[in-house]
Design an enzyme around this catalytic site. Structure first.
Site, PDB file in Angstrom:
ATOM      1  N   GLY A 172      16.415  -0.763  26.891  1.00  0.00           N
ATOM      2  CA  GLY A 172      16.191   0.547  26.278  1.00  0.00           C
ATOM      3  C   GLY A 172      16.691   0.627  24.855  1.00  0.00           C
ATOM      4  O   GLY A 172      16.136   1.371  24.033  1.00  0.00           O
ATOM      5  N   THR A 184     -11.461  -4.084   1.350  1.00  0.00           N
ATOM      6  CA  THR A 184     -11.897  -3.330   2.536  1.00  0.00           C
ATOM      7  C   THR A 184     -12.443  -1.957   2.170  1.00  0.00           C
ATOM      8  O   THR A 184     -11.906  -1.271   1.297  1.00  0.00           O
ATOM      9  CB  THR A 184     -10.713  -3.170   3.508  1.00  0.00           C
ATOM     10  OG1 THR A 184     -10.258  -4.460   3.899  1.00  0.00           O
ATOM     11  CG2 THR A 184     -11.122  -2.390   4.750  1.00  0.00           C
ATOM     12  N   GLU A 234      -5.858  -9.186   6.252  1.00  0.00           N
ATOM     13  CA  GLU A 234      -6.197 -10.495   5.680  1.00  0.00           C
ATOM     14  C   GLU A 234      -7.244 -11.220   6.535  1.00  0.00           C
ATOM     15  O   GLU A 234      -7.258 -12.441   6.622  1.00  0.00           O
ATOM     16  CB  GLU A 234      -4.941 -11.382   5.509  1.00  0.00           C
ATOM     17  CG  GLU A 234      -3.769 -10.734   4.781  1.00  0.00           C
ATOM     18  CD  GLU A 234      -4.023 -10.540   3.304  1.00  0.00           C
ATOM     19  OE1 GLU A 234      -5.166 -10.269   2.927  1.00  0.00           O
ATOM     20  OE2 GLU A 234      -3.072 -10.681   2.523  1.00  0.00           O
TER      21      GLU A 234
END
Length: 419
Positions: free
Chosen positions: A378, A164, A401
């Site tokens: 919560g 990338t 990927e």
């Protein structure tokens, strides 16, 4: 065999479990996991069950107790990973003659699923490291294999995958990092983005442009840390995956010997895609481990948390949600294992199945983890509880990927071009 499920602290509910972000494994819940139908050992051979158990035990004893601390302090757990390598997890599908375990893609998926119950982020890095070692073992010559693979399999050295770039994410074939040949060296210029392990690892498997535009102009070089002209960007601050550093990898007139090229010039894109087919199964397997752990966390929370005078386990809506989560987990596991088998056998449908597994499993497992968090109310939003870390760590699996949008493109393209 026993099914492991990490549990986080539930002290506010009356159970004094695991303070200070520490995870434990509730062994009483393991037996219930088997009878519930989500046992990941069903259908495996005795040998597969054995190394699955080794992976589960390692996750329980060496990873789960530290998972929250690694996340909070952004620790890259080098020594723990080297312990994993001593069990054969540094080069799971690398050939034994260069230090690998020589296991199948299915075996690898089983191991990564088990390890991810202890820490998704660390296991995901181990999966990337394994992919790099496999690429060198598969496409390298004997000299390259003997030089790099033994140290990678033992994790004396660590590897990063560099595809990338800042301007080319999903459109990998448009990458701009250039490698101009001058004599017996390539001169690299450019940068890679979002590189797992960047700056802390020793070996970089780099896709670069040695020819014209498009995929046929891409080659693959192995660049070692310390090479003049190789530098790194700042450490990125991420939502999850915090036990592995992420940095840009920068090349400025970086001279790499021609002997460090994997395969022939122009073969790099093919090498990258073959690596990613396995990487997609690996990352889906990591999602399975997170989802499996989250189902058990949700189940145990429902059994102890009381509202309106009874435990949440008596609420039919939550019962049905838990049933859906378990069903999607098992369906996801079956798809991953089918894709792993197809890739191992080099079947014609392997690429589509790997893409389907990555698409379906990372989406569904994120939904499972997210629903488990919702069931905690919560408490699920507190970092004292493990479920929130599983949610944060696997969110990125839908992006890397190859994004899940790209997976849809691959699947549809293969369908539409069938005669």
């Amino acid at each position: 065999m026993a099914v492991l499920g990490p549990l986080s602290r539930i002290s506010r509910l009356g159970c004094n479990l695991c303070r200070n972000h520490r995870l434990v494994l509730n062994r009483s819940s393991q037996k219930r996991g088997i009878s519930s139908g989500i046992d990941p050992s069903y259908g495996l051979t005795d040998e597969q069950k054995e190394f699955q158990k080794v992976a589960f035990d390692f996750a329980a004893n060496e990873m789960a107790p530290h998972m929250a601390e690694w996340d909070q302090k952004e620790i890259f757990p080098v020594e723990t990973m080297r312990k994993a390598a001593q069990l054969g997890f540094g080069g799971i599908y690398v050939r034994p003659e260069v230090g690998g375990s020589g296991l199948s893609r299915l075996d690898t998926s089983i191991i990564f699923e088990a390890l991810s119950t202890g820490c998704v982020s660390t296991t995901a890095y181990i999966s990337i490291h394994n992919m790099c070692a496999w690429m060198i073992d598969t496409f390298g010559n004997d000299e390259q294999r003997k030089k790099f693979c033994p140290d990678l399999c033992s994790m004396e050295k660590f590897a990063s995958y560099c595809l990338t770039e800042p301007g080319s994410g999903s459109d990998a074939a448009s990458l701009l990092t250039s490698a101009q040949r001058k004599g017996d060296h390539y001169i690299l210029n450019g940068s890679k983005a979002f590189i797992s392990g960047g700056g802390d690892t020793d070996v970089y498997v780099v896709m670069c442009r040695t020819g014209s535009k498009g995929p046929k102009g891409i080659s693959c070089l192995v660049v070692e840390k310390g090479t003049p002209g190789l530098s790194f960007g700042k450490k990125e601050k991420k939502v999850g995956w915090n036990s592995q550093p992420t940095r840009a990898v920068i090349f400025e007139d970086c001279a790499v010997p021609v002997t460090c090229r994997l395969g022939n010039e122009g073969q790099g894109f093919n090498i990258a895609m073959k690596g990613l087919n396995g990487g997609r199964i690996n990352i889906a397997s990591c999602s399975l481990g997170a989802a499996h752990a989250s189902v058990l966390l949700a189940r145990d929370h429902l059994l102890v948390r009381k509202q309106f005078g009874e435990t949440l386990a008596n609420n039919q809506f939550l019962q049905f949600k838990l049933a859906e989560m378990a069903t999607k987990l098992v369906a996801s596991r079956l798809l991953v294992r089918e894709a792993a088998t197809a890739l191992q056998e080099n079947r014609a449908d392997a690429v589509s199945l790997c893409s389907m597994a990555k698409l379906f499993v990372t989406d569904e497992c994120f939904n499972i983890c997210n629903q488990a968090l919702q069931m905690h109310g919560g408490y699920g939003y507190l970092k004292d509880y493990a479920v929130q870390q599983f949610v944060r760590d696997i969110r990125v699996h839908q992006i890397l990927e190859g994004t899940n949008e790209v997976m849809r493109m691959i699947i549809s393209r293969n369908l539409l071009t069938e005669s």
